[in-house]
Design an enzyme around this catalytic site. Structure first.
Site, PDB file in Angstrom:
ATOM      1  N   GLY A 126       0.873  -1.167   0.480  1.00  0.00           N
ATOM      2  CA  GLY A 126       0.210  -0.031  -0.123  1.00  0.00           C
ATOM      3  C   GLY A 126       0.749   1.197  -0.077  1.00  0.00           C
ATOM      4  N   SER A 128       1.713   2.315  -2.969  1.00  0.00           N
ATOM      5  CA  SER A 128       1.534   3.123  -3.846  1.00  0.00           C
ATOM      6  C   SER A 128       3.310   2.585  -5.172  1.00  0.00           C
ATOM      7  CB  SER A 128       1.866   4.703  -4.036  1.00  0.00           C
ATOM      8  OG  SER A 128       0.870   4.996  -4.213  1.00  0.00           O
ATOM      9  N   ASP A 174      -1.714   9.204  -5.704  1.00  0.00           N
ATOM     10  CA  ASP A 174      -0.865   8.617  -5.336  1.00  0.00           C
ATOM     11  C   ASP A 174       0.079   8.820  -6.623  1.00  0.00           C
ATOM     12  OD1 ASP A 174      -1.888   7.134  -3.488  1.00  0.00           O
ATOM     13  OD2 ASP A 174      -2.550   4.933  -4.789  1.00  0.00           O
TER      14      ASP A 174
END
Ligand code: GLA
Length: 393
Positions: A126, A128, A174
């Protein structure tokens, strides 16, 4: 030793020698400090680029073929640039393919090229990694085509690629962080307008520590899309009662309190409660940072986690266990999940003298509750996507 040692050699082993130069690019992953699940409502986020990321060595070819390889995956992909389509078996290579499509849609002629990726972002954490693959491809294509597109276009194109080519309905955070990051700074971004400012992260005797739950993220994409549509539904219900707001991210807590009873579904009310208060928390945390009040900043982080746990329901046992353990450690003044949730990582603000204790105590408690072993990264905040001229980091 640098991450890119041996990358050129590996490139030539895979793709052969050539006359065109091999060029090297980098794009980082990100950590979000506060402002979670607000980007797709047009609200505020506060992410920073990491020094972890994805490198790409790329070289033009004289035809219209594109070969994509990665040091981390066995699977390679080859495609004809005149007919780019999403193929499930191409797996990670669909991200760069989606990016190429964006350049083509803009009318930019993309030449054939070979590209070798190398990443050091832990998979599925998580942080990115997909945005960093998109952005490193974007800067490589920008250079190889000579298109000279501005970074903000690359960022928006990467988000479109993820939404349309990959089919994940993410917001802009992101890709923005990976493209626009600046060493030593986080970015306060208003997602509706893309107005932003760099804020120096002056943490003094404190350090950011990222903790990975090492939990496989299951159903994350479908739950993510579900939350997003709950917010859209909620805003649709409220809109007739909100004269000026063009998006949920613009609704103040005060205004929300006046109209919240219009939303009948308790679930949707909880989702909106999170988004509206989270935006207010981002503002409060900026005030705290500006006043040099790190303790107050840390408090905002913890309230953010609680709201993501109780109202937005995207944490889960693992992230909650990290949260409960971290906040108990003397010297940890702020902690919360970061990113989409449902597994992934947390980010904590820890006193330099307490980092070792933090690791031990959190690991012990977390393993006891979940049976999993966490990983810790003491992280630095780096620059956004760029070409490397010296072959280094
Ligand atoms: C993921 C998405 C972002 C953002 C976060 C939650 O990282 O890609 O756009 O929505 O979740 O804040």
């Amino acid at each position: 030793m640098s991450e890119t040692d041996g990358l050129y050699e590996q490139f030539e082993q895979l793709f052969g020698a050539g006359t065109e130069p091999i060029r090297l690019f980098f794009a980082p992953g990100r950590v979000n400090l506060i402002g979670e699940h607000t980007d797709y409502t047009g609200g505020y986020v506060f992410p920073a680029a990491l020094t972890f990321g994805t490198w790409a060595a790329a070289r033009r070819r004289p035809d219209s073929v594109c070969r994509l390889a990665s040091t981390g995956f066995v699977r390679q992909a080859e495609c004809d640039l005149t007919e780019l389509i999403y193929k499930p078996e191409d797996d990670w290579a669909n991200y760069p393919k989606g990016m190429i499509r964006e350049f083509q849609t803009k009318g930019i002629q993309v030449p054939g090229f070979d590209i070798l990726f190398h990443g050091n972002i832990p998979n599925g954490a998580g942080l990115s990694s997909s945005a960093s693959i998109e952005l490193v491809t974007a800067v490589a294509l920008n250079a190889l085509t000579g298109a000279g597109m501005p970074m903000i276009w690359l960022v928006q194109a990467a988000q479109r690629a993820e939404n349309q080519f990959i089919g994940v309905n993410c917001g802009i955070m992101d890709q923005f962080a990976s493209g626009m990051g600046k060493a030593g700074h986080a970015m306060l971004l208003k997602c509706e307008t893309l107005e932003f400012q760099y804020v120096p992260l002056l943490l003094g005797d404190y350090q950011l520590v990222i903790t990975n739950t090492n939990k496989r993220r299951e159903l994350a994409d479908s739950k993510y899309n579900e939350r997003r549509s709950e917010c859209e539904q909620g805003f649709g219900i409220l809109q007739p009662y909100l004269q000026s707001a063009t998006c949920l991210g613009e609704v103040s807590v005060e205004h929300w309190r006046q109209v919240s009873d219009k939303v009948e579904s308790p679930i949707i009310r909880k989702r909106l409660e999170h988004v509206v208060t989270e935006n207010a928390r981002v503002q409060a945390s900026m005030d705290a940072l500006q006043a040099g009040d790190l303790l107050a900043f840390g408090q905002c982080m913890m309230q953010s986690h609680e709201s993501l746990r109780d109202q937005y329901e995207v944490t889960g046992i693992e992230l909650d266990a990290l949260f409960d353990e971290a906040r108990r450690v003397d010297g940890c003044i702020g902690t919360r999940m970061t990113g989409a949730g449902f597994g992934g990582c947390s980010v904590s603000v820890v006193h330099l003298d307490a980092v070792e204790l933090f690791r031990q105590q959190v690991a012990q408690g977390y393993t006891k509750t979940t049976g999993l072993t966490p990983a810790f990264y003491v992280c630095s905040i780096g620059d956004g996507a760029h070409e490397l001229t010296d072959g280094g980091n």
